[in-house]
Design an enzyme around this catalytic site. Structure first.
Site, PDB file in Angstrom:
ATOM      1  N   LYS A  50       0.843  -1.213   0.000  1.00  0.00           N
ATOM      2  CA  LYS A  50       0.000   0.000   0.000  1.00  0.00           C
ATOM      3  C   LYS A  50       0.871   1.254   0.000  1.00  0.00           C
ATOM      4  CE  LYS A  50      -3.621  -2.680   2.069  1.00  0.00           C
ATOM      5  NZ  LYS A  50      -4.170  -3.237   3.309  1.00  0.00           N
ATOM      6  N   GLN A  94      -4.524  -2.229   9.782  1.00  0.00           N
ATOM      7  CA  GLN A  94      -4.261  -3.541   9.177  1.00  0.00           C
ATOM      8  C   GLN A  94      -4.739  -4.650  10.108  1.00  0.00           C
ATOM      9  OE1 GLN A  94      -2.926  -3.865   5.956  1.00  0.00           O
ATOM     10  NE2 GLN A  94      -3.584  -5.983   6.238  1.00  0.00           N
ATOM     11  N   ASP A 117     -10.864   1.977   4.326  1.00  0.00           N
ATOM     12  CA  ASP A 117     -11.198   0.567   4.162  1.00  0.00           C
ATOM     13  C   ASP A 117     -12.707   0.356   4.113  1.00  0.00           C
ATOM     14  OD1 ASP A 117      -9.302  -1.351   3.718  1.00  0.00           O
ATOM     15  OD2 ASP A 117      -8.663  -1.493   5.815  1.00  0.00           O
TER      16      ASP A 117
END
Ligand code: NAD
Length: 287
Positions: A50, A94, A117
């Site tokens: 990312k 994460q 997200d």
């Protein structure tokens, strides 16, 4: 046809680069903060991917690393700090988190407008109401690919294998928002092939190698293989790629299919977050 996820991801990055140039004229550089707790090697790799993508397009990115034994309070206070920073437009926590930290509580602490997200209940709720804002990146990547392939989703028979919060459920909502007819299968589905054979668009996110065989696929289907499985020294998906590629109209390989698209959507949503926050006072949700 093999769907080239890397080429599509490059297209997303190019579109993002143009938007970043426009933001630069306003003196805004989009910023992404990833938050990693502990030293899970797979998580470290996803975070690295990312950051590389951010670097390619001109997003400022930083990684906040907390030790494996960090407490929930420490994590939440770090997230609160990032929520308050004007130079951070997107926050990505994460997963998985170490035992003892409630992932839901952590997710809910991320400001919805920075939730790139798309996991915050406010963003999930908006998605369900047909007002998509920040949405989960894997489903967004699949929808993007289908649009680029010119597949009309209105009335299309879509079958999704897997009903996780990350892939199956949000993708089902996104498909319904586009007026597809959607079936969602999972581990308790009684006769999986009965459903998968209906699919004009088949998305498989189960985490089971070779779950989908050629005789389970409708000829001419668009097949998206989300699965990432280690088998020996190879990474494979959930679809028997070699057999299904001759039946499908289009299919994503593993690796090189849905994975790069997912990363590209993190970039795209960080830019979107920066654009929206540049237009908002106070950063409240606008729907
Ligand atoms: P999950 O474990 O949360 O959910 C798995 C889903 O598959 C569940 O709905 C379960 O009921 C269903 N399932 C399991 N076995 C099944 C079977 N035999 N028949 C039918 N359904 C079955 O998984 P997840 O987080 O959605 O991830 C699924 C897979 O996709 C994993 O391999 C994961 O690594 C991968 N993944 C890839 C990306 C990417 O960017 N390419 C993103 C997210 C997840």
């Amino acid at each position: 046809m093999i769907i080239d996820g890397k080429a599509l991801a490059s297209q997303v990055e190019e579109e993002s680069r143009k938007k970043i140039e426009e933001l630069a004229k306003l003196g805004i550089v989009p910023g992404l903060a990833t938050v990693l707790v502990g030293e899970n090697p797979a998580s470290q790799m996803y975070v690295r991917l990312k950051h590389s993508a951010c670097g390619r397009v001109g997003i400022r990115s930083e990684n906040v690393l907390l030790p494996e034994d960090a407490t929930e309070e420490e994590l939440l206070s770090k997230i609160e700090e990032l929520n308050g920073r004007k130079d951070v437009h997107g926050i990505l926590l994460q997963l998985p988190l170490p035992k003892g930290i409630d992932p839901r509580r952590a997710m809910m602490t991320i400001a919805p407008e920075k939730d790139v997200d798309g996991f915050h209940p406010q963003n999930m709720g908006a998605l369900l109401l047909g007002a998509e804002r920040m949405v989960p990146c894997t489903p967004k990547g699949i929808i993007y690919a289908l649009e680029k392939l010119g597949k009309d989703l209105q009335g299309a028979e879509v079958v999704i294998v897997g009903h996780s919060n990350v892939v199956g459920k949000p993708l089902a909502a996104m498909m319904l928002n586009r007026n597809a007819t959607v079936q969602v299968c999972h581990v308790f589905t009684k006769d999986l092939s009965k459903h998968t054979r209906d699919a004009e668009v088949l998305v498989v996110a189960a985490g089971v190698p070779a779950l989908i065989k050629a005789d389970m696929v409708r000829p001419g289907a668009y097949v998206f293989d989300v699965g990432i499985n280690r088998v020996g020294d190879k990474t494979v998906g959930d679809v028997d790629f070699e057999a299904v590629k001759d039946i499908a109209a289009a299919i994503t390989p593993v690796p090189g299919g849905v994975g790069p698209l997912t990363v590209a959507m993190v970039v795209s949503q960080t830019v979107q977050a920066a654009e929206e926050q540049s237009q908002e006072v106070g950063g409240n949700c606008r729907w």
